[in-house]
Design an enzyme around this catalytic site. Structure first.
Site, PDB file in Angstrom:
ATOM      1  N   ASP A 172       0.852  -1.199   0.000  1.00 14.09           N
ATOM      2  CA  ASP A 172       0.000   0.000   0.000  1.00 14.09           C
ATOM      3  C   ASP A 172       0.887   1.248   0.000  1.00 14.09           C
ATOM      4  OD1 ASP A 172      -3.294   0.335   0.914  1.00 14.09           O
ATOM      5  OD2 ASP A 172      -2.033   2.136   0.795  1.00 14.09           O
ATOM      6  N   ASP A 184      -8.068  -4.564  -3.310  1.00 11.09           N
ATOM      7  CA  ASP A 184      -9.178  -3.697  -2.879  1.00 11.09           C
ATOM      8  C   ASP A 184      -8.745  -2.244  -3.109  1.00 11.09           C
ATOM      9  OD1 ASP A 184     -11.661  -3.271  -1.683  1.00 11.09           O
ATOM     10  OD2 ASP A 184     -10.862  -3.220   0.352  1.00 11.09           O
ATOM     11  N   LYS A 217     -11.310  -5.207  -6.947  1.00 12.27           N
ATOM     12  CA  LYS A 217     -12.426  -4.267  -6.827  1.00 12.27           C
ATOM     13  C   LYS A 217     -12.578  -3.485  -8.137  1.00 12.27           C
ATOM     14  CE  LYS A 217     -12.260  -0.863  -3.633  1.00 12.27           C
ATOM     15  NZ  LYS A 217     -13.139  -0.883  -2.467  1.00 12.27           N
TER      16      LYS A 217
HETATM   17  C1  LIG Z   1     -10.412   0.571   0.389  1.00 14.27           C
HETATM   18  S1  LIG Z   1      -8.772   0.750   0.934  1.00 14.27           S
HETATM   19  C2  LIG Z   1      -8.293  -0.906   1.247  1.00 14.27           C
HETATM   20  C3  LIG Z   1      -8.850  -1.491   2.502  1.00 14.27           C
HETATM   21  C4  LIG Z   1      -8.225  -2.838   2.862  1.00 14.27           C
HETATM   22  N1  LIG Z   1      -8.578  -3.863   1.902  1.00 14.27           N
HETATM   23  C5  LIG Z   1      -8.616  -3.298   4.230  1.00 14.27           C
HETATM   24  O1  LIG Z   1      -9.315  -4.314   4.335  1.00 14.27           O
HETATM   25  O2  LIG Z   1      -8.211  -2.691   5.222  1.00 14.27           O
HETATM   26  C6  LIG Z   1      -7.921   1.125  -0.547  1.00 14.27           C
HETATM   27  C7  LIG Z   1      -6.419   1.260  -0.403  1.00 14.27           C
HETATM   28  O3  LIG Z   1      -5.811   1.401  -1.699  1.00 14.27           O
HETATM   29  C8  LIG Z   1      -4.604   2.113  -1.512  1.00 14.27           C
HETATM   30  N2  LIG Z   1      -4.027   2.598  -2.778  1.00 14.27           N
HETATM   31  C9  LIG Z   1      -4.543   3.514  -3.634  1.00 14.27           C
HETATM   32  N3  LIG Z   1      -3.710   3.727  -4.666  1.00 14.27           N
HETATM   33  C10 LIG Z   1      -2.619   2.924  -4.456  1.00 14.27           C
HETATM   34  C11 LIG Z   1      -1.409   2.692  -5.187  1.00 14.27           C
HETATM   35  N4  LIG Z   1      -1.157   3.338  -6.342  1.00 14.27           N
HETATM   36  N5  LIG Z   1      -0.519   1.802  -4.686  1.00 14.27           N
HETATM   37  C12 LIG Z   1      -0.778   1.155  -3.524  1.00 14.27           C
HETATM   38  N6  LIG Z   1      -1.902   1.332  -2.797  1.00 14.27           N
HETATM   39  C13 LIG Z   1      -2.819   2.193  -3.255  1.00 14.27           C
HETATM   40  C14 LIG Z   1      -5.031   3.246  -0.570  1.00 14.27           C
HETATM   41  O4  LIG Z   1      -3.913   3.829   0.050  1.00 14.27           O
HETATM   42  C15 LIG Z   1      -5.979   2.510   0.387  1.00 14.27           C
HETATM   43  O5  LIG Z   1      -5.327   2.146   1.564  1.00 14.27           O
END
Ligand SMILES: C[S@@+](CC[C@H](N)C(=O)[O-])C[C@H]1O[C@@H](n2cnc3c(N)ncnc32)[C@H](O)[C@@H]1O
Length: 206
Positions: free
Chosen positions: A80, A120, A160
């Site tokens: 992440d 996700d 997702k």
């Molecule tokens: C909906 S949250 C995930 C929740 C997680 N599945 C949980 O159960 O706790 C979406 C995540 O995608 C991450 N994200 C967005 N763009 C990203 C990228 N380019 N690389 C890595 N992570 C990313 C965000 O930082 C965020 O923490």
């Protein structure tokens, strides 16, 4: 009209609170944990001794569920752009999945192909719902492309997706590349959310 709107808001709030309370009781860091539990009930991809990659893992609800199922019998790597508090038996990479170096690091840590990839990942919201859908779906497309090179032929991919204007483009791409493609919206996902999850298995050989 006003009454309808407020009762709809009440239902949404009850739904959110129900999963929020359950996550607190069970010690999950996010309500999203229940979505993964439902996805596994439907598609049964958690097995002992597997290699699993969790993309967009913070704050860690999905990784907690993965570690409960796999424990130390397999390998779990989570990535992440935001930091994530440590979880036993989970190797966390704090990096942007869109960067080449991150992909290289993931590949070198797995030393081979992956059994299960779960994502996700969602782009930061901008306030423009259409734009947010497109940005997240493009990240999802990157995950699908990554999986074509890094997933075992009979491996499983869960990603997702948002039901936005480019949904069909991503769906058609997945259908071309995988033998089996299904969609599933968990009950723990809010009715008014445009999110759904795509489940892909068995990469087409051509
Ligand atoms: C909906 S949250 C995930 C929740 C997680 N599945 C949980 O159960 O706790 C979406 C995540 O995608 C991450 N994200 C967005 N763009 C990203 C990228 N380019 N690389 C890595 N992570 C990313 C965000 O930082 C965020 O923490």
């Amino acid at each position: 009209m006003k009454k309808n709107k407020s009762s709809k808001n009440w239902i949404i709030k009850q739904h959110r609170d129900q999963y929020f309370k359950r996550s607190k009781i069970l010690g999950y860091r996010s309500r999203s944990a229940f979505k993964l539990i439902e996805l596994d009930k439907k598609f049964k991809f958690f097995k002992k001794k597997i290699n699993l990659l969790d993309i967009g893992s913070s704050p860690g609800g999905w990784s907690q569920v993965a570690q409960e199922k796999i424990q130390s019998t397999g390998k779990i790597i989570s990535v992440d752009i935001k930091d994530m508090e440590a979880i036993d038996n989970v190797h966390f990479i704090n990096a942007d999945f869109s960067k080449k170096e991150t992909i290289q690091k993931i590949s070198s840590l797995f030393e081979g192909k992956i059994d299960v990839i779960i994502s996700d990942m969602a782009a930061n919201t901008t306030g423009n719902k259409n734009l947010d859908c497109i940005r997240t779906n493009q990240l999802s497309l990157d995950v699908i492309k990554f999986s074509l090179k890094n997933l075992k032929n009979k491996g499983v991919l869960i990603v997702k997706l948002f039901m936005g204007e480019d949904f069909v483009e991503v769906k058609n791409f997945a259908k071309k590349k995988f033998k089996k493609v299904d969609f599933f919206k968990p009950k723990s996902s809010r009715d008014n959310s445009k999110e759904t999850y795509i489940h892909c298995s068995t990469i087409n050989s051509l």
